[in-house]
Enzyme design. Sequence first.
Site, PDB file in Angstrom:
ATOM      1  CD  GLN A 103      -2.831   1.337   0.449  1.00 27.37           C
ATOM      2  OE1 GLN A 103      -3.606   0.403   0.301  1.00 27.37           O
ATOM      3  NE2 GLN A 103      -2.936   2.454  -0.243  1.00 27.37           N
ATOM      4  CB  CYS A 146      -5.055   2.671   2.512  1.00 25.08           C
ATOM      5  SG  CYS A 146      -5.957   2.389   4.043  1.00 25.08           S
TER       6      CYS A 146
HETATM    7  N1   CP Z   1      -6.224  -0.715   0.668  1.00 21.09           N
HETATM    8  C1   CP Z   1      -6.428  -2.034   0.641  1.00 21.09           C
HETATM    9  O1   CP Z   1      -5.533  -2.822   0.920  1.00 21.09           O
HETATM   10  O2   CP Z   1      -7.686  -2.399   0.257  1.00 21.09           O
HETATM   11  P1   CP Z   1      -8.312  -3.863   0.306  1.00 21.09           P
HETATM   12  O3   CP Z   1      -8.508  -4.206   1.768  1.00 21.09           O
HETATM   13  O4   CP Z   1      -9.613  -3.745  -0.432  1.00 21.09           O
HETATM   14  O5   CP Z   1      -7.373  -4.818  -0.341  1.00 21.09           O
HETATM   15  N1  NVA Z   2      -5.916  -0.608   8.639  1.00 20.79           N
HETATM   16  C1  NVA Z   2      -6.829  -1.253   7.740  1.00 20.79           C
HETATM   17  C2  NVA Z   2      -6.316  -1.197   6.348  1.00 20.79           C
HETATM   18  C3  NVA Z   2      -7.219  -1.796   5.297  1.00 20.79           C
HETATM   19  C4  NVA Z   2      -6.619  -1.766   3.929  1.00 20.79           C
HETATM   20  C5  NVA Z   2      -7.047  -2.684   8.193  1.00 20.79           C
HETATM   21  O1  NVA Z   2      -6.068  -3.342   8.585  1.00 20.79           O
HETATM   22  O2  NVA Z   2      -8.184  -3.142   8.181  1.00 20.79           O
END
Ligand code: CP
Ligand code: NVA
Length: 310
Positions: free
Chosen positions: A138, A270
């Site tokens: 990411q 993200c």
């Molecule tokens: N940002 C991200 O990793 O999204 P997903 O959880 O949809 O893969």
């Molecule tokens: N911090 C979040 C990011 C998701 C892409 C999680 O771990 O759920």
Amino acid sequence: MAVSLKGKSFLAISDFSREELEEILAQGEKLKLEHLAGKDEPLLKGKSIGVIFEKPSTRTRISFAVGIFQLGAQALVLNSSNMQLKRGETVADTARVLSRYLHAIVARVYAHKTLEELRDYGSVPVINALSDYTHPCQIMGDLLTIKEKKNKLEGLKLAYLGDGNNVCHSLMFGGTKFGMHVAVATPEGYEPDKKVIELSEKFAKESGGSLLVTHDPFEAVKDADVVYTDVWASMGEEAEHDKRVKVMQPYQLNDELISKSKKDSIVMHCLPAHRGEEITDSVIDGPHSVVWDQAENRLHIQKAILSLFV
Ligand code: CP
Ligand code: NVA
């Protein structure tokens, strides 16, 4: 000077030198241009890559599957709950077996230790597709996006607001490796890991960047070039959601907070976003937001990572 990453695993940005990380970004830029020109090169022709999920995913799952296809390889996208892991086969034994079939393992896991076991007991590169500790693919995509929008990384102020989680950790590593001024604002009790703070302080010293960890969202966002947030309750923390929403309210990216950043600041997330919680509709859909370009760059940077490591 080109550095070789072939055969290595990619578990955390902190494990790599600035030169190596620059190589990943440069490869991402190159593969993106080639892709936009309709000239994808089959750099992993004939290879098979396992993409395993212990948790849900939209972006990571699909961008890896599509990216692997564009590299001329085959993606086997699997939920760990459909594997014998679910019935007690150990991670170590799974790693040993998968290494006999696959050329790399991409995995999204709860415990970061699971990735380390896959790496230590298997013999193929392991790529971290998110753990509770870090989310390096990411943040490499995000650095590519910041570079595209600002033409540089060094010297920029990057503010992160909300929960000191996996995404925050990787941002701290990535930002300080590249000489950025990283400012993290969280409520008390939700600060990033001590170890991550220590390592990032060391990276900032080496790169000429800086790190501020505060509880004051206005201090963090003041004159920032980049303002970043993530969900307040990560996957696995759903039970704490209501409590967290109350505590984190002052860290919401809304118009008032964004007005304290630079006029031309970019807003990043993200995704997935919980609109109305960590970010308002007006900010995520507003003129500062680059979240869709940011999501696209996951594809290009992950292709870069795979083409260099596998
Ligand atoms: N940002 C991200 O990793 O999204 P997903 O959880 O949809 O893969
Ligand atoms: N911090 C979040 C990011 C998701 C892409 C999680 O771990 O759920």
